[in-house]
Design an enzyme around this catalytic site. Structure first.
Site, PDB file in Angstrom:
ATOM      1  N   HIS B  56      89.003   7.742  31.079  1.00  0.00           N
ATOM      2  CA  HIS B  56      88.145   6.909  31.924  1.00  0.00           C
ATOM      3  C   HIS B  56      86.683   6.989  31.503  1.00  0.00           C
ATOM      4  O   HIS B  56      85.791   6.673  32.288  1.00  0.00           O
ATOM      5  CB  HIS B  56      88.256   7.348  33.378  1.00  0.00           C
ATOM      6  CG  HIS B  56      89.649   7.473  33.876  1.00  0.00           C
ATOM      7  ND1 HIS B  56      90.535   6.425  33.827  1.00  0.00           N
ATOM      8  CD2 HIS B  56      90.341   8.515  34.408  1.00  0.00           C
ATOM      9  CE1 HIS B  56      91.705   6.818  34.332  1.00  0.00           C
ATOM     10  NE2 HIS B  56      91.612   8.082  34.663  1.00  0.00           N
ATOM     11  N   HIS B 218      94.928   3.548  35.310  1.00  0.00           N
ATOM     12  CA  HIS B 218      95.866   4.426  34.615  1.00  0.00           C
ATOM     13  C   HIS B 218      96.942   3.636  33.885  1.00  0.00           C
ATOM     14  O   HIS B 218      98.037   4.134  33.664  1.00  0.00           O
ATOM     15  CB  HIS B 218      96.523   5.402  35.597  1.00  0.00           C
ATOM     16  CG  HIS B 218      95.539   6.343  36.209  1.00  0.00           C
ATOM     17  ND1 HIS B 218      94.852   6.034  37.351  1.00  0.00           N
ATOM     18  CD2 HIS B 218      95.099   7.562  35.821  1.00  0.00           C
ATOM     19  CE1 HIS B 218      94.044   7.029  37.650  1.00  0.00           C
ATOM     20  NE2 HIS B 218      94.160   7.969  36.746  1.00  0.00           N
TER      21      HIS B 218
END
Ligand SMILES: Nc1ncnc2c1ncn2[C@@H]1O[C@H](COP(=O)(O)OP(=O)(O)O)[C@@H](O)[C@H]1O
Ligand SMILES: Nc1ncnc2c1ncn2[C@@H]1O[C@H](COP(=O)(O)OP(=O)(O)O)[C@@H](O)[C@H]1O
Ligand SMILES: [Mg+2]
Ligand SMILES: [Mg+2]
Ligand SMILES: [Mg+2]
Ligand SMILES: [Mg+2]
Lengths: 221, 330, 330, 221
Positions: B56, B218
């Site tokens: 991320h 994700h």
């Protein structure tokens, strides 16, 4: 059932998880984030190493070491949950004095404590499409098959108990396919989660298959 | 899959080695996976710790520094870090006034931070926790694990970080953090899925004119599949989803966030449409971020996060910050 | 091709609308395609103007602000702006002390800036020009249009901008700019080509294990095709190409730059290898940038730029800068 | 040759460039940056509009207006180069007094001035794989076909002159295919630039094809 058998069990889990790494990750890719196989591979690999480095003296200590290792090495949802399952099982045996040999019935009760730990931590119920859908029926099967007094049971019957647990886990895992997830990442998908086996339930079936193999395998040590 | 990596197994460690080499003002332990301010904890200041799966970037390690986080602990790709890392990060952040854990609402992150908080408490460290759950693509109901934490994490870390830097006590820093989360909502859209280094394949397959609405960070598929549209319409889809959950008015802090594989020029195009549509609703872009802040590996797409600002929150947003990924006012 | 755009024709205008909405400290004319500081030119300061085709964001508009450019003029995607834009940008940058044109060495940019400089001179504005040509993938010979200007542009704009902000006269700002260029070299590698909005197809096709070595920033194929390798080897290829042309030693300013579609985590992995290899040669990463600075739309890949720092150049690099894409020290 | 004919020429260029936009862009994608078709489409579209808004009074003024518009609207390498070609051609006619009618021979000399402007600005020689490889032979063909005194030539011969120019440009463009570029973006590719037609040479062939069409077309006004 002694530390040798349980060590064979954990080693067996590590092997089958390694062999099924891609399959578990694929299952997780469909309704999660594609890491379940890698997560458990890392965790059970570390557990096997930990057992080799300092072999525990009792089944209880062994299960606690495995649980602690999973918690310390896996991360994700499955790390704390599987870790808690093993650790609480080990703690249960610890509370009974950590004898070097436990009966299948005692193991069943320990795994019940592990299951309770999982549901306490993750608050998943059966039907939520999680590892609980494999773990709970497996524990129930083991409990009922070991319910009669040990003296009355033959070794063959004991094997049957573990067979029953393994097939209950497998059936439980397969039963997650049509379910709509209500816990974990798969729940984000809502109805789109149906039609896929839950990766945690699938790995839990591997855990009980490995237990059956360990019981069947006379071992070397 | 072609990726600039040495091996799937060493991605996180190798990236942390690079972070260390690029940022002498950070203390980075690539093996232990802890990133903290090189100057150590600030005595008397509330510490801020965050962590979560890697993939991320710049979240979270890129937000360690003056005015924001004291320490971060990156896990494996898309995998929550383990409690030990969180305990170590907490120690690195602890200036004696307690530590706030900024936790994105995912089962793994929640459980691991829970176990870590127990361990920290055993060591006598006062811990508070804020759960970030801003993603309106997920219904917040007993039938789900609750809304996901995504873009608002940046707002929470920045604003709570400013409050902590300003000397607020733990309870107040936690209150501000929760207020930011309560006032923030996000929605994400993917044009192409991401590919994790381990699996080497896109996490889902989209056709030439298909997109995925309501994706998280994700690689998981989103709420629904839809037909590709132009930037103006996609901006409207995202903003309307946010607005439906939390009507937007007054001064709004807006982030148009790239998911990792989207060029800046496209993010600016989306932002233009968002700003126009917002002002059409009588709200105003009072502050903004346009760029990659909370990514999903190499996913192509964007997310929009909006936060209803108060005067206090705007002031804390404007306060100086000095981190790899956010810097101003100092 | 899925892109976050409204139409291929409006990409640049729409992105500038977004830039305007995101940055109140910039004056943006989306139709006229001029970006300048909102505060106008600084009286008595040398002005800095740059411009070039769009598709390289944040270059150049993202570098307008205190300590760097005074104005930028973005052209169409991969197309040099026209002289009129350059003249307008020069006027917006002119504080009465002359204006430096920072020109990347491409035939189009060179010719258009040449025509613009003539027009500016007719209007009595003193113009100096620095040609940036750092890309070692191209041989600087009569058989080519000369080396391309790529990553070093950021270094030139930052350091010359600091000199101008510090009050240096035009000749000195131009000298510093040329010195930075002379001390800088770049090399780029693509894992996937980019897709221009107009053509809608990748500018070249690479197989699953093929990469392109020595690419520029306009989607043109590079020097040669090669087999995919790991990050360590690719970093070595790029750094060695630079080092072969200009041996690296002492304090080096290093940029590992993403080409638009590469996630930050991968850039950090490359940077770790670059830093290690450099120190293995007795040089040192004295300053660094890791991120997207000079992109090629959505191209996947990276470039490495190295600049041999002197004490003076390091001081100018460290001087405060306040732009959308580079900020520190203020 | 008057402003009506030249306006038909420029309009014809705009039309053929629009029709060949994708082809020119594809040629540029192979050895450049995939924008040549779009660049010229924008430029000649703007030129047609400029001519419509304020129709020039002489061929010289018309060519200067077209050149200035290309310079102001195209950008890239082709903008200044094509712009200079037209502007210098127009300036040449201007230096001769901007008569409202020019002969083919006068146009040839004007285009020679345009070519000189291009090579001065871009310093490309024939063989460098640029628009010059089409422009130079076309200008030469027009010059030699219009060299004899006008009085001695029939209208048919004049058409043949423009046919010669158009085929020289086309042949010149095709001849760029095996060349290794030494100027412009294609030169970055070195030997890899061989095997592709130069986009600027290809567009230059379109320019001379349009001139032939304009000469052949009696027009309406
Ligand atoms: N609340 C929960 N209770 C029980 N099991 C859960 C819960 N949440 C997730 N799981 C199990 O964890 C599995 C996912 O594990 P893993 O992929 O390793 O972690 P993560 O979801 O963090 O990526 C799911 O398939 C599910 O079986
Ligand atoms: N130095 C030069 N002299 C003459 N023509 C040139 C030169 N450089 C480039 N060209 C021509 O310009 C064409 C490219 O134009 P275009 O694609 O519009 O501009 P750019 O190269 O800036 O993208 C080339 O195909 C070539 O014919
Ligand atoms: Mg997972
Ligand atoms: Mg995970
Ligand atoms: Mg171009
Ligand atoms: Mg071109």
């Amino acid at each position: 059932m002694d530390t040798a058998l349980l060590t064979r069990w954990i080693t067996g889990i590590a092997e089958t998880v390694r062999a099924n790494r891609e399959r578990l990750t694929e299952l997780d890719a469909a309704i999660g984030d594609a890491d379940h196989g890698v997560n458990l591979d890392r965790g059970f690999g570390a557990a096997v190493q930990a057992l080799a480095e300092e072999p525990p003296v009792s089944p209880g200590a062994l299960l606690r070491l495995v649980g602690g290792t999973l918690i310390r090495r896996v991360g994700g949802a499955s790390g704390p949950l599987y870790g808690t399952a093993f650790r609480e099982a080990g703690r249960h045996l610890g509370s009974l004095g950590d004898s070097p040999e436990v009966s299948p019935a005692e193991l069943a009760r320990a795994l019940r404590a592990g299951l309770d730990g999982v549901t306490r931590l993750g608050s998943a119920a059966e039907g939520d499409k999680t590892m609980v859908d494999a773990l709970a029926p497996a524990v129930r099967a083991l409990e009922s098959a070991t319910a009669s007094p040990a003296a009355a049971r033959a070794v063959a019957e004991e094997r049957e108990a573990f067979e029953a647990a393994a097939s209950a886990a497998l059936a439980g895992a397969e039963a997650t396919i049509p379910m709509v997830a209500r816990k974990g990442r798969a729940s984000y998908l809502g109805p789109r989660s149906a039609g896929h086996e839950d990766p945690g339930a699938a790995s839990c079936a591997l855990v009980f298959a490995a237990l059956l193999s360990a019981v069947n395998d006379p071992g070397q040590g | 899959m072609k990726k600039l990596i040495n091996s799937a197994e060493t991605v996180v460690t190798d990236a942390l080695r690079g972070l260390a080499a690029a940022h002498p003002d950070l203390r980075v332990d690539p093996g232990g996976r802890i990133v903290s301010r090189a100057c150590g904890p600030t005595p008397g200041k509330v510490g801020l710790v965050s962590g979560g799966g890697s993939g991320h970037e710049p979240l979270h390690a890129g937000f360690v520094g003056y005015g924001m986080l004291d320490a971060a602990c990156p896990g494996e790709i898309f995998t929550s870090p383990v409690p030990d890392q969180m305990v170590t990060a907490t120690a690195a952040a602890n200036g004696g006034a307690g530590v706030l854990h900024v936790v994105k609402n995912y089962t793994g992150d929640v459980l691991n931070f829970e176990l870590a908080a127990d361990l920290c408490a055993e060591e006598g460290v006062e811990i508070a926790r804020v759960l970030v759950d801003d993603d309106v693509a997920v219904r917040d109901s007993p039938d789900t694990a609750g809304r996901r934490g995504t873009g608002a994490t940046v707002f929470v870390e920045k604003i709570a970080g400013a409050a902590a830097e300003g000397g607020a006590p733990l309870a107040e820093v936690a209150r501000v953090a929760r207020e930011v989360n309560a006032r923030s909502r996000s929605f994400g859209i993917a044009l192409e899925a991401c590919t994790t280094p381990v699996s080497g394949r896109p996490t889902f397959e989209l056709g030439e004119t298909e997109i995925e609405l309501g994706v998280g960070i994700h690689g998981e598929p989103g709420r629904s599949r839809a037909a590709m549209r132009d930037a103006r319409e996609l901006a409207a889809v995202a903003l309307d989803a946010v607005n439906e959950d939390m009507p937007l008015s007054g001064d709004v802090l807006v982030m148009v966030n790239g998911l990792g594989g989207t060029p800046l020029i496209e993010l600016h195009i989306v932002f233009a449409e968002i700003a126009e549509r917002l002002s059409g609703r009588g709200a105003r872009v009072a502050r903004s971020l346009v760029g990659d802040y909370v990514t999903s590996l190499d996913m192509r797409g964007f997310s929009v996060t909006a936060c209803l600002l108060s005067e206090d929150l705007a002031r804390l947003w404007d306060a100086p910050v000095q981190t790899p990924a956010l810097r101003w006012g100092r």
